[in-house]
Design a protein around this motif. Sequence first.
Motif: not given
Length: 824
Positions: A666-683
């Motif tokens: 739930s920290g900034p690093q974990g959330i950033r990691r999630y959104f980096e992964k998400e970007q691969e799907y949603t760009k």
Amino acid sequence: MIAHICKSGRTQSLKEHLEHVSRLCRQFAEPVGMPTMAELIGLLHDMGKGTNSFQEYLRWRAEHDGAEPLPKHIKHHKHAPTGAIYAYDRWFQNGNPTQRRTAQIIILCIYGHHTGLMDCADRENPVQFQTLLEQDKHIIFYQEAVGYFIKNIAEEAHLDCLFASACEELQQKTEALTLKPFSVAQEERYARSAFQIGMLTRFLLSVLIDADRWDSACFEYGRDPMEPFNSAPDWVQLSGRYEAYAREKFTGTGVLNRKRQEISDMCAAKAEGKPGVYRLSVPTGGGKTFASLRFAMRHAKENRQQRVFYIIPYNTILDQNAKDIRDALGSYEGILEHHSNVVMEEQADEQRMKEERIRYRRMTERWDSGIILTSMVHFLNALFRCENTNARRMHRLANAVLIFDEIQALPRHCKGLFERAISFLSTCCHSTVLLCTATQLELNLPMTPAELMGSERDLEELNRILKRVEYIPQLSPARSNQQAADEVFTLLREKSSVLMIANTKAAAWDVYEKVCEWLKADAYALVDIQPGQKDKEIYEQAKCAADDEILCVYLSTLLCPAHRKECIRWITNWTKAGGRTLCVSTALIEAGINVSFPVVVRSLASLPSIVQAAGRCNRNWEQESGQVYIWELEEEKLSSLEEIQQGKDISKTIIACWEGDYGALSGPQGIRRYFEKEQEYTKYYELGPIGKNTGVTLVGLLSDNPKRTTSLAKKPPLNQSFREAGQAFEVIPQKTKPVIVPYREGEELIAQLHGSHTMEEEIRLMRQMQQYCVNLYDNMYRRLAEEDALYPVGESGIIVLRKEYYSETSGVKTEAGELEELIV
């Protein structure tokens, strides 16, 4: 020549109407520095009414109230194209680039002030803009209308003078619209600049629609259109009310209360900054609502901004935040909640609508209050949907503070449009954007948002201090609804109270029913929610409740807002008193709702959703640590909910490979990691694709529009396909229709809707009705209509649900299969 005839036979002259509208347009466009262009648009917009044919049509319609077909001898014609064609002939045809661009914006606004912005290029015709104007010129009595206007309304020399000033205004605005500081390729910068010009065009259309409809409504009701309907907010006074409320309300001790106060103080200290884009990144339970309100009011005072918007993804958060803000600001009347389409949106062609419906829509909500709470759906619709009812509201977003709460819930197919929209509002409209969440979404903006909470190290420390839960992933094996219900029942017996959040209405309701069956079989007494009980009475009832008494609540948007608020009020007081509680809900409860459970179960979803759900666990630090279970429900059908399915898959991957403390997710690093992964799907998805494998996106249609204009040798300045994009744009892909439900006080309001009302009375009723509105998907709406469960009431066409079709437990009654794949 006349512009309007009211029912009493009183007339408004065309000259008076045009002068009123031009003055209002000038006033509304001041915040974007385009007052003269708006004045000229307002002056020309109804030029086409100055013909004998149109006057005959107006009088006939007034006499017959639209009840009979138009007789053959009356040659009715569209009046909107006339002023547009005049601008095309006089200033566009032979103008220089600046003149052509200015003229085209004027043309698009006037031509679309009843039907919305046209397509400059469409699927079949890359020169649609010119084609429509040339076709219409032959059927609108053009020379007669122009002749009357020049002789009786405004001379051409005056119009030319206004146009020259409009060109200067646009030239000065162009530099801000080019987004030079933005570090992107030249081609992308050109496309983004084209998008911003399109946004400016829609803004001026909004100005014209609101001015035109407001003057028409004021004429109908005998009001002065230049007299303010609402007084301007006194930010100094309102800030004083809040500070007094905060001193009395937030005096508690402890780590959580001290940190909430520090967060609020930091926001207040940063409020002296200039308009721009800011972030407020605070873990759940950190007091974002009041901290952001404090920032907004001080910031608005400092920068002389007119209003504050709270823009939120879920209506339930609006329900709660509206109450919190009203409590904090005492008797302030300038708070508007606008989050339910009580009346269905208008059709493109106004002439086909009944006169009473036109009159009603002219005076519906204009977003002219001091503090407006609305949904992300309404915000994005105001910017991108094709209906003029939506476009009308857009200009109120200028010179304002826009607070986006729970911004992580922004639908990903809207992300590209949202990024460009807030760039326009912050750089061109003197507006401030504040992005609030515990899980910040990365946005591609020409400016770096300023974080109110400081550096990333500061955010990591804040997250560590406010950690109040333990994450417990239990993903294997996946559970059936029955297995989930069995385990929830066990947790209830062991842990006192449980909140479970599912991804779909069907799963939530099925689990809820099955747990309740377990409770009844085990001789538990299910507490009924009684209407009208005060908070203290609920609290005392819970304190005296036996161990086998349990409050059971199901929550979804099938319950109207007033019903949901009552349920949440019971949950809050019952759990606070230590009463045993079961709540099974859709995601509407997971963001921003002030409930606190010792145990939360979240059906596997995106990581931001899981973190937000955890914010309902041990929210006020009632115990050392709460427990957040993460389960996968095998019966949840997500095949048509691609965004939720992708988020679920990404979370599953991250959880599977995460080492150590799951709380760090739930920290900034974990959330950033999630959104980096998400970007691969949603760009690509973020650009709003239309159809599969077409290469056409909403962002493209509203920018340089390469797919529609490749064959043009000499392009006009604006090439957007506004109408095509506006018709295709949907925040929520599944269509819904609003229905008023007879839940308690809603019955009395339905009765009051019959009969005639003043403008003020009608608006008051409609605002109250928002609390009793449920938006139904098409399949459910059709089924209820076929069963004669729906009926219209009053002159405004509001649809009401019959009482026997609304349940005190589940809201609107459904049939098997209707809830599949429906969220919230």
